[in-house]
Design an enzyme around this catalytic site. Structure first.
Site, PDB file in Angstrom:
ATOM      1  N   ILE A 142       0.822  -1.206   0.000  1.00 54.37           N
ATOM      2  CA  ILE A 142       0.000   0.000   0.000  1.00 54.37           C
ATOM      3  C   ILE A 142       0.858   1.258   0.000  1.00 54.37           C
ATOM      4  O   ILE A 142       1.752   1.420   0.842  1.00 54.37           O
ATOM      5  CB  ILE A 142      -0.933   0.016   1.239  1.00 54.37           C
ATOM      6  CG1 ILE A 142      -2.009  -1.063   1.095  1.00 54.37           C
ATOM      7  CG2 ILE A 142      -1.619   1.366   1.418  1.00 54.37           C
ATOM      8  CD1 ILE A 142      -1.675  -2.360   1.721  1.00 54.37           C
ATOM      9  N   CYS A 143       0.562   2.169  -0.950  1.00 53.22           N
ATOM     10  CA  CYS A 143       1.174   3.491  -1.015  1.00 53.22           C
ATOM     11  C   CYS A 143       2.698   3.406  -0.958  1.00 53.22           C
ATOM     12  O   CYS A 143       3.312   2.715  -1.759  1.00 53.22           O
ATOM     13  CB  CYS A 143       0.587   4.380   0.091  1.00 53.22           C
ATOM     14  SG  CYS A 143       1.052   6.111  -0.064  1.00 53.22           S
ATOM     15  N   GLN A 144       3.326   4.090  -0.006  1.00 56.10           N
ATOM     16  CA  GLN A 144       4.782   4.069   0.112  1.00 56.10           C
ATOM     17  C   GLN A 144       5.291   2.645   0.351  1.00 56.10           C
ATOM     18  O   GLN A 144       6.384   2.284  -0.089  1.00 56.10           O
ATOM     19  CB  GLN A 144       5.188   4.991   1.268  1.00 56.10           C
ATOM     20  CG  GLN A 144       6.682   5.068   1.535  1.00 56.10           C
ATOM     21  CD  GLN A 144       6.950   5.657   2.909  1.00 56.10           C
ATOM     22  OE1 GLN A 144       6.078   5.649   3.789  1.00 56.10           O
ATOM     23  NE2 GLN A 144       8.148   6.179   3.107  1.00 56.10           N
TER      24      GLN A 144
END
Length: 351
Positions: A142-144
């Protein structure tokens, strides 16, 4: 007069509303988030690796490791029982592991991308591989956490079977999002030094708030609208609790992430070095499902979608989710549409 009557009626309504609000608030003793039962199976420094408890045997052969961002906490994925991405994965029959990065303190300020990728992620991956006696596992990121997982899967292609990335920044050349615009001119060395090597979680949250100035007004409206409805109020408070628990960031990793990626876009240029090794996205050969959100104001689609052009995977798919950065996980649409699509995609590649 009519005016006085109206005023009296309004005041009576208002006091009724206030009484009802107090009653609602008094019914709430504890705001629980991330309640799906799990067991700690490995720990290192501040990190904990959890395995979610299953009542039945997993029906998928390959276990999945969830890698969340270092910003905020993984609890967003399990915000409440009826809006839990984790629960959906478990119900589909997956064996789910998750990294909880914990809360960095001053002693962690020198942790680098190398420490997170070649240290923590690799150690968790090896723990699961050994436990299940398998060569490769799945990563759901997820994301970073997706950016870190993409770097990881490029450096260790023989350990990852399927990689799912959600709202993951990859190409930082875009100016679509304010965050991307702002970060181009910031002096991150100065910032990290001024914070004595530990970037406060609150500082980052204030920055995110500034990206959407009207958010505060919308929040206030949402709170007012939910004061008489216990379930709505709990929803609101759970999200607030999640935001308030944001961890601080290890300064060195933050500095590298912002300078090497946001400012110099080294990952897609093939110039990023992690632990003395060049990261070549062509070495990422795992099956890839790359999910982006159409209304994402934090990680614009223009930053996410190019990943598919750079990787060496032959089996790669781009998935467009109609919604925002957080809606991907907590919206009702996510429960009905996204979680089933992801588990179905993994099922087909679980040979």
């Amino acid at each position: 007069s009519v005016m006085e009557l109206n005023l009296l009626k309004e005041m009576a309504d208002m006091s009724q509303k206030v009484i009802k609000s107090y009653e609602t608030i008094n019914q709430i003793h504890d705001v629980d988030i991330a309640t799906s039962p799990k067991t700690q199976v490995y720990a290192e420094d501040k990190l904990k690796l959890y395995r979610y408890d299953r009542e039945t045997e997993a029906t998928y052969k390959t276990p999945v490791l969830v890698v969340y961002a270092l910003v905020n906490t993984y609890k967003m994925l399990d915000i409440q029982p009826d809006r839990s991405y984790i629960k959906n994965l478990l119900n589909a029959g997956l064996d789910v592991y998750l990294i909880d990065w914990g809360y960095p303190t001053k002693s962690d300020k020198f942790l680098s991308i190398d420490d997170y990728v070649n240290g923590y992620i690799n150690n968790c991956v090896d723990f699961i591989r050994k436990k299940h006696r398998i060569e490769k596992l799945n990563i759901l990121s997820i994301c970073q956490g997706g950016t870190l997982s993409v770097i990881y899967a490029s450096l260790y292609p023989n350990k990852i079977k399927n990689l799912v990335t959600h709202v993951t920044p990859i190409d930082f050349s875009t100016n679509d999002g304010l965050l991307f615009k702002w970060s181009k001119d910031m002096d991150f060395d100065k910032l990290v030094d001024a914070c004595d090597g530990l970037i406060p979680g609150d500082f980052l949250n204030q920055g995110f708030d500034m990206l959407k100035p009207m958010m505060k007004v919308q929040k206030q409206q949402a709170l007012n609208a939910s004061l008489e409805d216990k379930d709505k109020l709990l929803n609101f408070l759970r999200m607030e609790k999640w935001i308030s628990e944001s961890p601080d960031q290890a300064g060195e990793c933050y500095r590298q992430f912002m300078k090497d990626l946001y400012q110099q876009n080294k990952l897609v240029k093939g110039e990023l070095e992690v632990g003395g090794k060049k990261v070549n996205l062509k070495n990422l050969t795992a099956n890839l499902l790359n999910i982006y959100a159409t209304e994402d104001h934090l990680v614009p689609p223009a930053s996410t979608t190019p990943l598919n052009d750079y990787v060496g995977s032959t089996d790669k798919e781009l998935y467009s989710f109609k919604g925002g950065h957080i809606g991907v996980f907590v919206g009702s649409k996510s429960q009905k549409e996204l979680a089933p699509a992801v588990t179905e995609w993994l099922k087909k590649r679980d040979k």
